[in-house]
Motif scaffolding. Structure first.
Motif, PDB file in Angstrom:
ATOM      1  N   GLY A 295      81.732  62.140  31.603  1.00 28.35           N
ATOM      2  CA  GLY A 295      83.164  61.905  31.679  1.00 28.35           C
ATOM      3  C   GLY A 295      83.608  60.818  30.721  1.00 28.35           C
ATOM      4  N   TRP A 296      84.874  60.478  30.846  1.00 29.60           N
ATOM      5  CA  TRP A 296      85.492  59.535  29.923  1.00 29.60           C
ATOM      6  C   TRP A 296      86.599  58.791  30.661  1.00 29.60           C
ATOM      7  N   ASN A 297      87.120  57.762  30.021  1.00 25.38           N
ATOM      8  CA  ASN A 297      88.258  57.017  30.547  1.00 25.38           C
ATOM      9  C   ASN A 297      89.521  57.499  29.853  1.00 25.38           C
ATOM     10  N   ALA A 298      90.612  57.587  30.584  1.00 24.39           N
ATOM     11  CA  ALA A 298      91.818  58.241  30.078  1.00 24.39           C
ATOM     12  C   ALA A 298      92.347  57.605  28.800  1.00 24.39           C
ATOM     13  N   ASP A 299      92.084  56.293  28.611  1.00 28.52           N
ATOM     14  CA  ASP A 299      92.568  55.587  27.421  1.00 28.52           C
ATOM     15  C   ASP A 299      91.405  54.995  26.624  1.00 28.52           C
ATOM     16  N   ALA A 335      72.003  74.050  33.017  1.00 26.19           N
ATOM     17  CA  ALA A 335      72.161  72.766  33.708  1.00 26.19           C
ATOM     18  C   ALA A 335      73.236  72.881  34.778  1.00 26.19           C
ATOM     19  N   ARG A 336      73.168  72.006  35.761  1.00 23.18           N
ATOM     20  CA  ARG A 336      74.218  71.904  36.788  1.00 23.18           C
ATOM     21  C   ARG A 336      75.106  70.736  36.385  1.00 23.18           C
ATOM     22  N   VAL A 337      76.346  71.004  36.046  1.00 18.11           N
ATOM     23  CA  VAL A 337      77.172  70.058  35.306  1.00 18.11           C
ATOM     24  C   VAL A 337      78.445  69.722  36.072  1.00 18.11           C
ATOM     25  N   HIS A 338      78.784  68.437  36.075  1.00 22.67           N
ATOM     26  CA  HIS A 338      79.987  67.938  36.732  1.00 22.67           C
ATOM     27  C   HIS A 338      80.707  66.974  35.793  1.00 22.67           C
ATOM     28  N   ALA A 339      82.035  66.935  35.895  1.00 25.61           N
ATOM     29  CA  ALA A 339      82.833  66.094  35.010  1.00 25.61           C
ATOM     30  C   ALA A 339      83.702  65.135  35.818  1.00 25.61           C
ATOM     31  N   TYR A 340      84.059  64.003  35.190  1.00 24.22           N
ATOM     32  CA  TYR A 340      84.983  63.050  35.807  1.00 24.22           C
ATOM     33  C   TYR A 340      85.902  62.494  34.730  1.00 24.22           C
ATOM     34  N   ARG A 341      86.983  61.861  35.152  1.00 23.09           N
ATOM     35  CA  ARG A 341      87.844  61.087  34.256  1.00 23.09           C
ATOM     36  C   ARG A 341      88.366  59.886  35.031  1.00 23.09           C
ATOM     37  N   GLY A 352      94.941  49.534  29.336  1.00 29.07           N
ATOM     38  CA  GLY A 352      94.931  50.732  30.161  1.00 29.07           C
ATOM     39  C   GLY A 352      93.539  51.087  30.639  1.00 29.07           C
ATOM     40  N   ALA A 353      93.314  52.384  30.821  1.00 31.15           N
ATOM     41  CA  ALA A 353      92.002  52.886  31.265  1.00 31.15           C
ATOM     42  C   ALA A 353      91.102  52.988  30.044  1.00 31.15           C
ATOM     43  N   THR A 354      90.690  51.844  29.534  1.00 31.90           N
ATOM     44  CA  THR A 354      90.074  51.765  28.217  1.00 31.90           C
ATOM     45  C   THR A 354      88.558  51.905  28.258  1.00 31.90           C
ATOM     46  N   HIS A 355      87.970  51.874  27.091  1.00 34.32           N
ATOM     47  CA  HIS A 355      86.526  51.941  26.936  1.00 34.32           C
ATOM     48  C   HIS A 355      85.877  50.767  27.676  1.00 34.32           C
ATOM     49  N   CYS A 356      84.818  51.044  28.407  1.00 35.46           N
ATOM     50  CA  CYS A 356      84.032  50.056  29.174  1.00 35.46           C
ATOM     51  C   CYS A 356      84.647  49.698  30.517  1.00 35.46           C
ATOM     52  N   LEU A 357      85.836  50.201  30.844  1.00 35.21           N
ATOM     53  CA  LEU A 357      86.495  49.770  32.078  1.00 35.21           C
ATOM     54  C   LEU A 357      85.683  50.111  33.322  1.00 35.21           C
TER      55      LEU A 357
END
Length: 423
Positions: A295-299, A335-341, A352-357
């Motif tokens: 996953g990733w952070n929104a910002d 693979a068994r794969v799941h995502a988040y944000r 904001g919802a930045t890198h490393c948050l």
């Protein structure tokens, strides 16, 4: 598998969130000559670990994360790790192995930011935080000097150490989850493809991995290696460390000026060595039956923007789209794969919802993170409340292969879809 454990490690039992946690380390898991692959250390290595971290410049993200609250000696005897465990018993607990970020140039598993005590206490798991070689010392590609990808081989050696020794620290060597953020997430993606790493872990977490810069073709890597050699002006095998770091800096400036890719470090993994597959071709055999959370952070891109760039557009281009494509390929490969944000935007933070948050949420180390500018004016109690929710999801994934749900405000609006549940 042996449960023998290395000698001369420091063990400190402390109370974390009402439970005792044993912190052990630093432990030397391997040794390496400069520009050579790592070698495992004997089970009873008589030498105390140095506690060194790989020589490095200051992080370019100090203005977001804050400067680290702790300092460590820098040196080339840096293949050290630390462990946090609820008990050194026969508990056979899930094991989380942490690979830090830092653009393959900065960071260390021994930093207080990545202390695994809170995760160990809350989840009854064993947490291993790993140093690996960085910059030119880890990723220089130069004929007759270095093949490249040495930092990646360090990570493999650390995982082998875990397989051999972690039962002696209350962990289950058959239930290992490798977790990485940013450059560490890229490392996890490469380890999933690496034949040498097959069977060393069963689950993987990729946090904000910018997969568009996963690896560089060997020809380009060799050209940058020559830029480094020219900047250094002497034999890289015998140059002193300050000269190495200065040449790294000059190489990065040349790379930025000629390639124009602000996100891409000068020293990254090399395609065609190890061997590494091209970035968009996951190996079915290696990834089949792995559990993967990405996953990733929104910002994510707010701290990396160039002039006139839109953070939403760039976050989508650098993180969301490459990660989503890779997740779909993994699912097709078995693979068994799941995502988040992560959507949380701390009050008072300009980022904001930045890198490393997500890092202070995941590790929950108050003294290390409470002054991070990216947290804005959020009271630590609020950060910790959200952190418990995120840690619960990651810990559930480490135990079962399926993450728990992330509540608002960690995520908001429609959550990213699960990319596949191949069996």
């Amino acid at each position: 598998m042996s449960d023998s454990t290395p000698s001369r490690t420091e063990e400190i039992g402390t109370e974390v969130t009402g439970k005792e946690v044993i912190r052990t380390g630093p432990i030397r898991y391997a040794t390496a000559e400069r520009f050579a692959r790592p070698r495992p250390v004997p089970d009873r290595d008589p030498r105390p670990a140095t506690g060194e971290i790989c020589p490095q410049p200051p992080s370019r993200l100090d203005f977001v994360m804050g400067p680290p609250s702790d300092t460590h000696p820098q040196g080339e005897d840096c293949l050290n790790l630390s462990i946090a465990t609820p008990a050194r018993d026969a508990g056979a607990r899930p094991v989380l192995v942490w690979l830090h970020g830092g653009g393959f140039a900065t960071g260390a598993g021994l930093m207080d930011w990545y202390d695994g005590g809170v995760l160990a206490a809350e989840g009854d798991v064993v947490v291993v935080s790993v140093n690996y070689r960085l910059g030119a010392l880890g990723y220089l590609c130069l004929d007759g000097v270095s093949e490249g990808n040495l930092g990646l081989y360090d990570q493999v050696e650390a995982l082998r150490w875990v397989r051999t020794h972690i039962a002696g620290y209350g962990g289950d060597p058959a239930n290992v989850t490798v977790v990485g953020q940013s450059a560490g997430g890229i490392s996890v993606r490469l380890l999933m493809e690496l034949p040498e790493a097959r069977g060393l872990f069963r689950r993987a977490v990729l946090q904000s991995a910018p997969l568009e810069i996963t690896a560089r073709p060997r020809e380009e890597s060799l050209a940058l290696g020559q830029v480094f050699a020219d900047a250094l002006g002497t034999d890289p095998r015998t140059a002193d460390v300050p000269a190495i770091l200065a040449a790294q800096s000059e190489t990065a400036a040349v790379h930025l000026r000629t390639a124009g890719r602000r996100m891409e470090p000068a020293f990254i993994p090399v395609e065609g060595v190890a061997p590494l597959a091209p970035p968009d071709t996951p190996s079915d055999e290696n990834v089949r039956r792995l559990d993967v959370l990405y996953g990733w952070n929104a910002d994510d891109m707010t701290v990396f923007l160039g002039d006139g760039e839109d953070p939403a557009v760039r976050t989508r281009e650098v993180y969301e789209e490459p990660l989503s494509r890779y997740g779909e390929r993994l699912a097709r490969a078995g693979a068994r794969v799941h995502a988040y944000r992560i959507d949380w935007r701390p009050a008072g933070s300009p980022f904001g919802a930045t890198h490393c948050l997500e890092l202070p949420l995941l590790f929950g180390t108050r003294d290390a993170w409470r002054s991070a500018p990216m947290l804005g004016g959020t009271p630590w109690e609020e950060t910790d409340r959200l952190g418990r929710a995120l840690r619960s999801a990651w810990l559930t994934f480490a135990r079962t292969g399926t993450p728990g749900d992330l509540p608002a405000p960690l995520t908001g609006g429609p959550a990213p879809k699960v990319r596949g549940k191949a069996s």
